[in-house]
Design an enzyme around this catalytic site. Structure first.
Site, PDB file in Angstrom:
ATOM      1  N   LYS A 205       2.972 -94.526 -12.858  1.00 20.18           N
ATOM      2  CA  LYS A 205       3.311 -95.403 -11.728  1.00 20.18           C
ATOM      3  C   LYS A 205       3.009 -96.862 -12.059  1.00 20.18           C
ATOM      4  CE  LYS A 205       0.540 -96.002  -8.240  1.00 20.18           C
ATOM      5  NZ  LYS A 205      -0.192 -96.176  -6.970  1.00 20.18           N
TER       6      LYS A 205
ATOM      7  N   LYS B 270      -1.069-102.055  -9.628  1.00 24.49           N
ATOM      8  CA  LYS B 270      -1.580-103.421  -9.727  1.00 24.49           C
ATOM      9  C   LYS B 270      -2.874-103.501 -10.514  1.00 24.49           C
ATOM     10  CE  LYS B 270      -2.337-103.500  -4.815  1.00 24.49           C
ATOM     11  NZ  LYS B 270      -3.217-102.377  -4.487  1.00 24.49           N
TER      12      LYS B 270
ATOM     13  N   LYS C  82      -7.657 -91.750 -10.321  1.00 24.70           N
ATOM     14  CA  LYS C  82      -8.421 -92.999 -10.338  1.00 24.70           C
ATOM     15  C   LYS C  82      -9.832 -92.813 -10.892  1.00 24.70           C
ATOM     16  CE  LYS C  82      -5.859 -95.757  -7.093  1.00 24.70           C
ATOM     17  NZ  LYS C  82      -5.799 -96.625  -5.952  1.00 24.70           N
TER      18      LYS C  82
HETATM   19  N1  AQP Z   1       4.644 -98.043  -8.062  1.00 22.95           N
HETATM   20  C1  AQP Z   1       4.843 -97.935  -6.768  1.00 22.95           C
HETATM   21  N2  AQP Z   1       6.055 -97.597  -6.294  1.00 22.95           N
HETATM   22  C2  AQP Z   1       6.280 -97.485  -4.949  1.00 22.95           C
HETATM   23  N3  AQP Z   1       5.326 -97.718  -4.026  1.00 22.95           N
HETATM   24  C3  AQP Z   1       4.102 -98.069  -4.452  1.00 22.95           C
HETATM   25  N4  AQP Z   1       2.954 -98.362  -3.807  1.00 22.95           N
HETATM   26  C4  AQP Z   1       1.998 -98.646  -4.712  1.00 22.95           C
HETATM   27  N5  AQP Z   1       2.493 -98.558  -5.953  1.00 22.95           N
HETATM   28  C5  AQP Z   1       3.791 -98.183  -5.830  1.00 22.95           C
HETATM   29  C6  AQP Z   1       2.810 -98.373  -2.358  1.00 22.95           C
HETATM   30  O1  AQP Z   1       2.261 -99.636  -1.996  1.00 22.95           O
HETATM   31  C7  AQP Z   1       1.408 -99.455  -0.868  1.00 22.95           C
HETATM   32  C8  AQP Z   1       0.089-100.118  -1.102  1.00 22.95           C
HETATM   33  O2  AQP Z   1      -0.600 -99.509  -2.151  1.00 22.95           O
HETATM   34  P1  AQP Z   1      -2.176 -99.660  -2.241  1.00 22.95           P
HETATM   35  O3  AQP Z   1      -2.552-101.076  -2.317  1.00 22.95           O
HETATM   36  O4  AQP Z   1      -2.810 -98.896  -1.134  1.00 22.95           O
HETATM   37  O5  AQP Z   1      -2.616 -98.981  -3.534  1.00 22.95           O
HETATM   38  P2  AQP Z   1      -2.018 -97.867  -4.415  1.00 22.95           P
HETATM   39  O6  AQP Z   1      -1.121 -96.945  -3.682  1.00 22.95           O
HETATM   40  O7  AQP Z   1      -3.149 -97.227  -5.150  1.00 22.95           O
HETATM   41  O8  AQP Z   1      -1.138 -98.790  -5.351  1.00 22.95           O
HETATM   42  P3  AQP Z   1      -1.505 -99.519  -6.680  1.00 22.95           P
HETATM   43  O9  AQP Z   1      -0.590-100.649  -6.886  1.00 22.95           O
HETATM   44  O10 AQP Z   1      -1.566 -98.491  -7.773  1.00 22.95           O
HETATM   45  O11 AQP Z   1      -2.936-100.116  -6.418  1.00 22.95           O
HETATM   46  P4  AQP Z   1      -4.268 -99.969  -7.228  1.00 22.95           P
HETATM   47  O12 AQP Z   1      -3.915-100.214  -8.651  1.00 22.95           O
HETATM   48  O13 AQP Z   1      -5.162-101.001  -6.644  1.00 22.95           O
HETATM   49  O14 AQP Z   1      -4.779 -98.594  -6.990  1.00 22.95           O
HETATM   50  C9  AQP Z   1       1.305 -97.958  -0.611  1.00 22.95           C
HETATM   51  O15 AQP Z   1       2.185 -97.617   0.435  1.00 22.95           O
HETATM   52  C10 AQP Z   1       1.780 -97.361  -1.893  1.00 22.95           C
HETATM   53  O16 AQP Z   1       2.368 -96.086  -1.694  1.00 22.95           O
END
Ligand code: AQP
Length: 335
Positions: free
Chosen positions: A197, A200, A113
């Site tokens: 991955k 969002k 990140k």
């Molecule tokens: N691509 C994914 N596949 C499976 N699980 C996923 N999670 C996130 N992306 C995937 C799971 O969703 C939960 C919440 O995630 P988060 O909001 O804490 O942020 P993150 O893990 O950093 O996910 P994002 O979507 O990539 O968010 P941003 O872009 O904001 O950093 C967690 O349980 C995560 O494992």
């Protein structure tokens, strides 16, 4: 009693990855006997990658609405905003003071990140895992359902709990929480690059399916999803070196609660166009009720605020005595 804690950041619209990797499992766990579920909208974490005071409140409501629309029942489970329980920040600070820098240096998510210019990343992004440890330990939670990308953070939280118990408390004060990584889609990948991955906050909206996308948008995104010149793989061996094909099969399997093997038995050897049509129909059929319910919930922000407020009171009731005990153990003055 099993106590489940998990959360999502209100950083952007939730994606199919968030749904299949975590949210869908949260709903299942809520119905297990003898289980209490605490599902948090982790807004303090959202601040680690940028501030938008104008949109954060509504993004928090929207994530809570997604939980409810996906099937989390606010009468059964606690759904609240992290910032409404001050104990998260307090325990987060206390734990950051007992976490060696070396442990944080190993965290791959910070490296991903922060990107190339680490000097510009916030201190909060660096200490994100200690706040995440506090989120879970503050409730003496025993299980943490997450996607595969969060496994390393849960391992760190276990090390922090063990270290606190051994070196400060001298007893098993914090339960050592177990990660729960389940289902076919523990890591849903980007629709444009099967090695990344689905996220969002990725720059291109075409890399992901948002929980708010309508049927046209979903089918457009799936139609344009990257594949290769071959046919749909019919075996794991045929998936080798074809991450995009494997990803679409995984999504189909997770949506239909079956295995990738079963999907390959049905579609293996066919043209991708036919498989993509079937995947698009399945995704729309699964997502449409969730999207519709989210829209209804978001049309009534007062009701969303009532739900979040009532749950925050319940969360505080659990957190406060645990925080007080942790502060006593750490020797803080208290009248
Ligand atoms: N691509 C994914 N596949 C499976 N699980 C996923 N999670 C996130 N992306 C995937 C799971 O969703 C939960 C919440 O995630 P988060 O909001 O804490 O942020 P993150 O893990 O950093 O996910 P994002 O979507 O990539 O968010 P941003 O872009 O904001 O950093 C967690 O349980 C995560 O494992």
């Amino acid at each position: 009693m099993k106590r489940i804690f998990s959360g999502m950041q209100p950083t952007n619209r939730l994606t199919l990855g968030n749904y299949l990797g975590a949210l869908k499992n949260w709903v299942k766990m809520q119905d297990e006997h003898g289980t209490q579920c605490i599902y948090c909208v982790v807004d303090l974490h959202a601040n680690t990658t940028g501030y938008n005071p104008g949109t954060l409140k509504n993004a928090t409501r929207e994530v809570a609405a997604a939980y409810i629309a996906a099937g989390v029942n606010p009468e059964k489970s606690i759904i609240f905003a992290q910032s409404s329980v001050p104990g998260h920040a307090q325990l987060g600070w206390m734990l950051s003071c007992i976490t060696p820098l070396g442990w944080l240096n190993r965290m791959t998510q910070f490296k991903d990140k922060a990107g190339k210019d680490k000097e510009k990343a916030s201190a909060g992004l660096y200490t994100y895992p200690t706040l995440m440890a506090a989120d879970v330990l503050l409730y003496h939670a025993t299980h943490v359902p997450v996607g595969d990308d969060q496994k390393q953070h849960v391992e760190l939280m276990r090390d922090i709990a063990i270290s606190f118990n051994q070196h400060i408390a001298g007893r098993d004060f914090f339960p050592v929480p177990d990660p729960v990584i389940m289902g076919e889609a523990t890591r849903v990948m980007s629709l444009r690059d099967g090695t990344q991955k689905m996220s969002k906050s990725a720059e291109s909206d075409m890399t992901r399916i948002n929980l708010t996308d309508d049927a046209d948008m979903i089918s457009q995104k799936i139609k344009k999803a990257k594949t290769d010149a071959g046919l749909v793989p019919a075996s794991e061996a045929e998936c080798e070196g074809r991450p995009e094909a494997r990803n679409l099969l995984t999504i189909y399997a997770a949506l239909s609660d079956t295995s990738r093997e079963a999907v390959m038995a049905e579609y293996g050897g066919q043209q991708f166009s036919a498989f993509k049509n079937a995947l698009s129909d399945l995704t729309v059929a699964t997502m449409a009720p969730i999207t519709g319910r989210m829209r209804e919930l978001m049309a009534d922000p007062t009701e969303m605020d009532r739900i979040l407020g009532a749950s925050a009171v319940k969360a505080n009731e659990i957190a406060e005595p645990i925080l007080k005990n942790a502060m006593d153990i750490m020797g803080f003055w208290r009248a």
